[in-house]
Scaffold this motif. Structure first.
Motif, PDB file in Angstrom:
ATOM      1  N   ALA A 429       0.826  -1.208   0.000  1.00 56.21           N
ATOM      2  CA  ALA A 429       0.000   0.000   0.000  1.00 56.21           C
ATOM      3  C   ALA A 429       0.859   1.256   0.000  1.00 56.21           C
ATOM      4  O   ALA A 429       0.501   2.266  -0.619  1.00 56.21           O
ATOM      5  N   ARG A 430       2.013   1.214   0.671  1.00 52.10           N
ATOM      6  CA  ARG A 430       2.893   2.387   0.726  1.00 52.10           C
ATOM      7  C   ARG A 430       3.929   2.388  -0.388  1.00 52.10           C
ATOM      8  O   ARG A 430       4.767   3.282  -0.461  1.00 52.10           O
ATOM      9  N   GLN A 431       3.910   1.336  -1.225  1.00 47.40           N
ATOM     10  CA  GLN A 431       4.810   1.241  -2.375  1.00 47.40           C
ATOM     11  C   GLN A 431       6.278   1.256  -1.948  1.00 47.40           C
ATOM     12  O   GLN A 431       7.134   1.890  -2.574  1.00 47.40           O
ATOM     13  N   HIS A 432       6.580   0.556  -0.885  1.00 45.60           N
ATOM     14  CA  HIS A 432       7.955   0.483  -0.414  1.00 45.60           C
ATOM     15  C   HIS A 432       8.686  -0.682  -1.075  1.00 45.60           C
ATOM     16  O   HIS A 432       8.085  -1.708  -1.414  1.00 45.60           O
ATOM     17  N   ARG A 433       9.996  -0.508  -1.215  1.00 46.01           N
ATOM     18  CA  ARG A 433      10.853  -1.596  -1.664  1.00 46.01           C
ATOM     19  C   ARG A 433      11.416  -2.297  -0.427  1.00 46.01           C
ATOM     20  O   ARG A 433      12.032  -1.652   0.434  1.00 46.01           O
ATOM     21  N   LEU A 434      11.233  -3.584  -0.353  1.00 45.69           N
ATOM     22  CA  LEU A 434      11.684  -4.362   0.800  1.00 45.69           C
ATOM     23  C   LEU A 434      12.796  -5.299   0.372  1.00 45.69           C
ATOM     24  O   LEU A 434      12.667  -6.025  -0.616  1.00 45.69           O
ATOM     25  N   THR A 435      13.893  -5.276   1.117  1.00 46.73           N
ATOM     26  CA  THR A 435      14.977  -6.235   0.906  1.00 46.73           C
ATOM     27  C   THR A 435      15.184  -7.005   2.202  1.00 46.73           C
ATOM     28  O   THR A 435      15.222  -6.425   3.292  1.00 46.73           O
ATOM     29  N   VAL A 436      15.291  -8.310   2.095  1.00 46.67           N
ATOM     30  CA  VAL A 436      15.492  -9.197   3.242  1.00 46.67           C
ATOM     31  C   VAL A 436      16.758  -9.996   2.995  1.00 46.67           C
ATOM     32  O   VAL A 436      16.872 -10.689   1.977  1.00 46.67           O
ATOM     33  N   ALA A 437      17.721  -9.898   3.894  1.00 45.00           N
ATOM     34  CA  ALA A 437      18.981 -10.632   3.785  1.00 45.00           C
ATOM     35  C   ALA A 437      19.125 -11.536   4.995  1.00 45.00           C
ATOM     36  O   ALA A 437      19.262 -11.055   6.132  1.00 45.00           O
ATOM     37  N   LEU A 438      19.054 -12.853   4.760  1.00 42.89           N
ATOM     38  CA  LEU A 438      19.135 -13.833   5.838  1.00 42.89           C
ATOM     39  C   LEU A 438      20.332 -14.741   5.610  1.00 42.89           C
ATOM     40  O   LEU A 438      20.685 -15.045   4.464  1.00 42.89           O
ATOM     41  N   PRO A 439      20.990 -15.185   6.669  1.00 46.11           N
ATOM     42  CA  PRO A 439      22.142 -16.079   6.500  1.00 46.11           C
ATOM     43  C   PRO A 439      21.699 -17.446   5.982  1.00 46.11           C
ATOM     44  O   PRO A 439      20.562 -17.885   6.232  1.00 46.11           O
ATOM     45  N   PRO A 440      22.566 -18.135   5.241  1.00 44.43           N
ATOM     46  CA  PRO A 440      22.172 -19.448   4.703  1.00 44.43           C
ATOM     47  C   PRO A 440      21.973 -20.501   5.785  1.00 44.43           C
ATOM     48  O   PRO A 440      21.101 -21.371   5.673  1.00 44.43           O
ATOM     49  N   GLU A 441      22.782 -20.432   6.867  1.00 43.34           N
ATOM     50  CA  GLU A 441      22.626 -21.429   7.927  1.00 43.34           C
ATOM     51  C   GLU A 441      21.526 -20.989   8.894  1.00 43.34           C
ATOM     52  O   GLU A 441      21.383 -19.792   9.159  1.00 43.34           O
ATOM     53  N   PRO A 442      20.723 -21.908   9.400  1.00 48.20           N
ATOM     54  CA  PRO A 442      19.630 -21.543  10.313  1.00 48.20           C
ATOM     55  C   PRO A 442      20.176 -21.025  11.647  1.00 48.20           C
ATOM     56  O   PRO A 442      21.171 -21.533  12.169  1.00 48.20           O
ATOM     57  N   LEU A 443      19.522 -19.983  12.173  1.00 54.80           N
ATOM     58  CA  LEU A 443      19.868 -19.415  13.482  1.00 54.80           C
ATOM     59  C   LEU A 443      18.753 -19.754  14.456  1.00 54.80           C
ATOM     60  O   LEU A 443      17.597 -19.370  14.252  1.00 54.80           O
ATOM     61  N   TYR A 444      19.088 -20.479  15.529  1.00 59.57           N
ATOM     62  CA  TYR A 444      18.085 -20.940  16.480  1.00 59.57           C
ATOM     63  C   TYR A 444      18.190 -20.142  17.788  1.00 59.57           C
ATOM     64  O   TYR A 444      19.282 -19.902  18.312  1.00 59.57           O
ATOM     65  N   LEU A 445      17.024 -19.738  18.290  1.00 55.73           N
ATOM     66  CA  LEU A 445      16.918 -19.014  19.546  1.00 55.73           C
ATOM     67  C   LEU A 445      16.059 -19.811  20.516  1.00 55.73           C
ATOM     68  O   LEU A 445      15.260 -20.668  20.115  1.00 55.73           O
ATOM     69  N   GLU A 446      16.207 -19.478  21.795  1.00 60.03           N
ATOM     70  CA  GLU A 446      15.290 -19.988  22.809  1.00 60.03           C
ATOM     71  C   GLU A 446      14.318 -18.860  23.101  1.00 60.03           C
ATOM     72  O   GLU A 446      14.645 -17.902  23.798  1.00 60.03           O
ATOM     73  N   GLY A 447      13.105 -18.939  22.542  1.00 59.50           N
ATOM     74  CA  GLY A 447      12.200 -17.817  22.695  1.00 59.50           C
ATOM     75  C   GLY A 447      10.761 -18.166  22.403  1.00 59.50           C
ATOM     76  O   GLY A 447      10.415 -19.298  22.079  1.00 59.50           O
ATOM     77  N   ASP A 448       9.922 -17.166  22.512  1.00 62.71           N
ATOM     78  CA  ASP A 448       8.489 -17.261  22.245  1.00 62.71           C
ATOM     79  C   ASP A 448       8.266 -16.779  20.814  1.00 62.71           C
ATOM     80  O   ASP A 448       8.482 -15.607  20.491  1.00 62.71           O
ATOM     81  N   THR A 449       7.830 -17.676  19.957  1.00 60.33           N
ATOM     82  CA  THR A 449       7.686 -17.339  18.540  1.00 60.33           C
ATOM     83  C   THR A 449       6.744 -16.163  18.338  1.00 60.33           C
ATOM     84  O   THR A 449       7.031 -15.238  17.562  1.00 60.33           O
ATOM     85  N   VAL A 450       5.620 -16.175  19.036  1.00 59.87           N
ATOM     86  CA  VAL A 450       4.627 -15.126  18.852  1.00 59.87           C
ATOM     87  C   VAL A 450       5.193 -13.775  19.275  1.00 59.87           C
ATOM     88  O   VAL A 450       5.028 -12.760  18.583  1.00 59.87           O
ATOM     89  N   ARG A 451       5.884 -13.740  20.409  1.00 58.00           N
ATOM     90  CA  ARG A 451       6.413 -12.476  20.907  1.00 58.00           C
ATOM     91  C   ARG A 451       7.571 -11.976  20.046  1.00 58.00           C
ATOM     92  O   ARG A 451       7.717 -10.774  19.824  1.00 58.00           O
ATOM     93  N   LEU A 452       8.411 -12.871  19.571  1.00 61.13           N
ATOM     94  CA  LEU A 452       9.489 -12.450  18.683  1.00 61.13           C
ATOM     95  C   LEU A 452       8.939 -11.891  17.378  1.00 61.13           C
ATOM     96  O   LEU A 452       9.448 -10.897  16.840  1.00 61.13           O
ATOM     97  N   GLU A 453       7.895 -12.536  16.855  1.00 61.11           N
ATOM     98  CA  GLU A 453       7.269 -12.001  15.653  1.00 61.11           C
ATOM     99  C   GLU A 453       6.643 -10.637  15.938  1.00 61.11           C
ATOM    100  O   GLU A 453       6.681  -9.722  15.097  1.00 61.11           O
ATOM    101  N   GLN A 454       6.070 -10.480  17.139  1.00 61.83           N
ATOM    102  CA  GLN A 454       5.495  -9.188  17.520  1.00 61.83           C
ATOM    103  C   GLN A 454       6.567  -8.097  17.538  1.00 61.83           C
ATOM    104  O   GLN A 454       6.327  -6.966  17.100  1.00 61.83           O
ATOM    105  N   VAL A 455       7.766  -8.416  18.021  1.00 61.84           N
ATOM    106  CA  VAL A 455       8.866  -7.450  18.025  1.00 61.84           C
ATOM    107  C   VAL A 455       9.180  -6.988  16.608  1.00 61.84           C
ATOM    108  O   VAL A 455       9.258  -5.785  16.310  1.00 61.84           O
ATOM    109  N   LEU A 456       9.360  -7.939  15.704  1.00 60.54           N
ATOM    110  CA  LEU A 456       9.740  -7.590  14.344  1.00 60.54           C
ATOM    111  C   LEU A 456       8.613  -6.882  13.606  1.00 60.54           C
ATOM    112  O   LEU A 456       8.850  -5.947  12.829  1.00 60.54           O
ATOM    113  N   VAL A 457       7.358  -7.279  13.853  1.00 62.94           N
ATOM    114  CA  VAL A 457       6.229  -6.613  13.212  1.00 62.94           C
ATOM    115  C   VAL A 457       6.153  -5.158  13.658  1.00 62.94           C
ATOM    116  O   VAL A 457       5.902  -4.250  12.854  1.00 62.94           O
ATOM    117  N   ASN A 458       6.367  -4.902  14.938  1.00 65.29           N
ATOM    118  CA  ASN A 458       6.347  -3.519  15.413  1.00 65.29           C
ATOM    119  C   ASN A 458       7.437  -2.687  14.741  1.00 65.29           C
ATOM    120  O   ASN A 458       7.208  -1.545  14.338  1.00 65.29           O
TER     121      ASN A 458
END
Length: 724
Positions: A429-458
């Motif tokens: 809707a805002r016509q933004h260009r988004l670039t996402v750069a993630l490492p090839p190897e998986p990064l694992y955390l000990e956390g709450d998936t919902v709350r971590l997603e809430q952090v990034l969404v905010n």
């Protein structure tokens, strides 16, 4: 051009306040300062020796002690001047040279010992504390003076200047003279030179002049009268104390030391000349009695001045603290007002389209496309309202330490992908260009998936809102040692240097106009910081300034080893509304009737009551399989209704579900204790409610309740919320 006296005074006072005179005493030690010290000491010593009565070299009036003590406290390198002045004063008092040297060494040692003891005791020259006055009295006036008195009298007797039989008479006179010099002259020099100067205000100058004139007149009456006179046989010498109190109350230690010096000087002059209440015995005894009285006056004055100074300092400290608190409260009140205004705006925003959609449904009920559009609009705005309320509840829960994380091994890449998907509509809707750069190897955390997603969404929502259309948003994740760094950068409006240190504070927002194009309540970044900290991480905001974009960096600890893949979640239960009877008990008629309509469309048999007693009566008649029960009911509340249902024969096994606006952990615990099987928080997600009802089978004499499990409020387990 001529200036009035008031104008000249005002300018002088302003200059004095802006640049008060200061002396760096620690740098004083030149030959000129040493010579000046010697001259001052010599003059004061000769003045004291002029009043010697018991012996030519011993006097009960010895002001050099206080002068030397004060100078060595302020400028320790001036001690040679004390030694030189003391030697010259004693060498000219018909003593052998070596006796004069010994006495000079004793006088110098007295001042040095007193200054050393006071420094060790953390003495302050302003005498603004009671402890400072007590240290001066005990360590200097009564303590270090023993050195000079003992050394001096021993030197006189050993040199044959005075007989040893006079030792017992000479020592007290010498010691009292030195002690009084320390009590009167040392405070005078210390306070008037080192303490904060008195502000030269015209009224204070006038009052000081009145005090001085009154003191001089009273001292003349008291200390220059003929011996034995008085009113009614009572001596007038205690009339000096009102002036001591006046000086202490109005001028602090400046007043007390000044009053004490003037009164002591006039009393000594009168007594030496055979006048005043103390001139009734021999000259030596008269001076001793006078000095003992003046010791009482000086001690009382110094203690009173210190007590008043401590009181004034405490009042200033309290006033400063109150001013700071008032400023903080004013700032908090301003933020509160801004927040309430923002909250009112944000709550009105979704209400307007909901009202319009309701009107659209009324006008276009025969047009399926318009009805569908209205339905989607209402759903979006309700989700927005729920998000606002949930954000407020999240902040409250985190501040009260009542939030719990459901930690499990989480792959950071999946969290990023889910958060980006949640924000994709806003990006488009805002016509933004988004670039996402993630490492090839998986990064694992000990956390709450919902709350971590809430952090990034905010963070993503902030970047989207505060970046002009067509801008760029970058999301980067990388490993740094044993931690994962998650960066969200944008090319938006940036953060000003004044706001950057406080950007994570609650309700903190940058300057905005009344159009409120960005929206938000100012709590999203507070949630980000608190949630990241609960995961053992940290978050940092960076910006080169307004118009330079911004970057948020989240640091989270990584797991040392990759976990095993979790089992897939169980599928949701199937909906089945056939023949299941539902009783809704809610005093909000609109909420109850609208929920009844929804459930009847699905196929449930629904009855409605709007208070507790009516709900109990209807439950006995309707025999429902499920009771959707509000807590805040008129008459008897939902807790009592649930307890009575559990005691009602034939109704004790039905499913009772709390549907309430009370969603705190204590409310849920109380609901369980009252007999509720589940606890849902308004507004209830229709899919969640229908899934719950799908677990209930039609009654066949032994109704089946949904299994007991904790049902969180809608805001406690969600993917994120847009906010600034």
């Amino acid at each position: 051009m001529t200036l009035s006296a008031r104008t000249v005074w005002t300018r002088l006072q302003a200059r004095y306040d802006s640049d008060p005179p200061q002396i760096r005493w620690e740098s004083v030690g030149s030959a000129g300062a040493v010579l000046a010290t010697a001259v001052v000491y010599f003059g004061a010593a000769k003045l004291g020796l002029a009043m010697a009565t018991v012996a030519e070299q011993v006097t009960a009036v010895w002001p050099p002690t206080g002068i030397a003590l004060a100078l060595l406290l302020l400028a320790p390198r001036c001690w040679p001047g004390v030694l030189l002045g003391a030697f010259l004063a004693n060498a000219t008092a018909r003593e052998p040279v070596w006796t004069a040297c010994a006495i000079a060494l004793g006088n110098t040692a007295e001042a040095m010992v007193g200054a050393w003891l006071l420094r060790r005791a953390a003495f302050t020259a302003s005498l603004g504390r009671l402890t400072d006055v007590l240290r001066l009295i005990v360590l200097a006036a009564f303590g270090s003076t023993i050195v000079s008195a003992t050394t001096g009298v021993l030197s006189l007797c050993a040199g044959g200047v005075q007989p040893w039989a006079m030792f017992g008479m000479l020592w007290p006179v010498w010691w009292i003279g030195d002690a009084m010099g320390a009590l009167v002259m040392a405070p005078l020099v210390l306070v008037w030179i080192s303490a904060s100067p008195v502000r030269p205000h015209p009224r204070r100058v006038a009052e000081a002049a009145i005090l001085l004139v009154a003191l001089v007149i009273s001292s003349l009456i008291v200390f220059t009268s003929r011996p034995g006179t008085g009113t009614g046989g009572y001596p007038l010498l205690y009339g000096i104390f009102p002036f001591v109190i006046w000086g202490a109350l109005r001028f602090g230690q400046h007043g007390t030391t000044g009053v004490t010096f003037v009164a002591s000087s006039m009393a000594i002059w009168g007594t030496v000349n055979g006048l005043g209440p103390f001139a009734t015995r021999s000259p030596n005894e008269s001076l001793l009695l006078l000095q003992i009285f003046m010791a009482l006056v000086a001690t009382t004055a110094l203690l009173l001045g210190a007590a008043i100074a401590e009181r004034d300092a405490a009042e200033r400290s309290r006033a400063d603290e109150l001013r700071q608190r008032a400023a903080q409260l004013a700032d908090a009140d301003r933020h509160k007002d801004e927040f309430l205004a923002t909250l009112a705006h944000e709550l009105r925003n979704p209400l307007a389209p909901i009202r319009n959609a309701a009107e659209l449904l009324r006008l276009c009920c025969a047009q399926p496309l318009a009805v569908e559009q209205a339905r989607h609009l209402i759903e979006r705005q309700i989700r927005h309202l729920v998000t606002l309320v949930d954000d407020l509840l999240d902040v409250s829960r985190i501040k009260q330490r009542k939030i719990t994380l459901r930690k499990e091994p989480v792959q950071l890449q999946r969290v990023v992908e889910q958060a980006v998907d949640s924000c994709r509509t806003s990006l488009v809707a805002r016509q933004h260009r988004l670039t996402v750069a993630l490492p090839p190897e998986p990064l694992y955390l000990e956390g709450d998936t919902v709350r971590l997603e809430q952090v990034l969404v905010n963070l993503l929502t902030n970047a989207i809102k505060y970046t002009e259309p067509g801008g760029r948003v970058d999301v980067t994740a990388e490993r740094t040692g044993d931690a994962a760094l998650l960066r969200v950068a944008d090319t938006g409006i940036g953060i000003g240097p004044d706001l950057l240190p406080r950007v994570f504070d609650l309700f903190m927002q940058g300057a905005h106009s009344h159009d409120r194009t960005q929206g938000g309540l100012g709590i999203g970044l507070t949630l980000v910081r608190r949630l990241v900290e609960l995961h053992g991480g940290s978050v940092e905001a960076r910006s080169a300034g307004l118009g330079q974009g911004s970057e948020f960096i989240v640091r989270l600890p990584l797991l040392s080893a990759a976990p095993t893949e979790p089992h897939p979640p169980l599928s949701s239960p199937q909906r089945s509304g056939a023949a299941v009877r539902v009783l809704i008990v809610d005093d909000n008629e609109d909420a109850a009737i609208s929920l009844k309509m929804v459930l009847e469309v699905v196929g449930y048999d629904v009855a409605v009551a709007h208070n507790g007693p009516a709900g109990l009566d209807l439950a006995r008649q309707h025999r429902p399989d499920v009771v959707l029960l509000d807590i805040g009911l008129p008459g008897i509340d939902g807790y009592e209704v649930a307890r009575r249902l559990r005691r009602e024969p034939g109704l004790e096994t039905i499913a009772v579900v709390a549907v309430s606006g009370y969603g705190r952990e204590g409310d849920k615990q109380r609901a369980r204790e009252a007999g509720f099987d589940r606890h849902l928080v308004k507004p209830v997600d229709p899919d969640e409610l229908l899934a719950l009802l799908g677990e209930v089978q039609p009654s066949d004499g032994t109704p089946r309740k949904p299994g007991r499990r904790e049902v969180d409020d809608p805001g406690a387990r969600r993917s994120g919320s847009p906010d600034a």
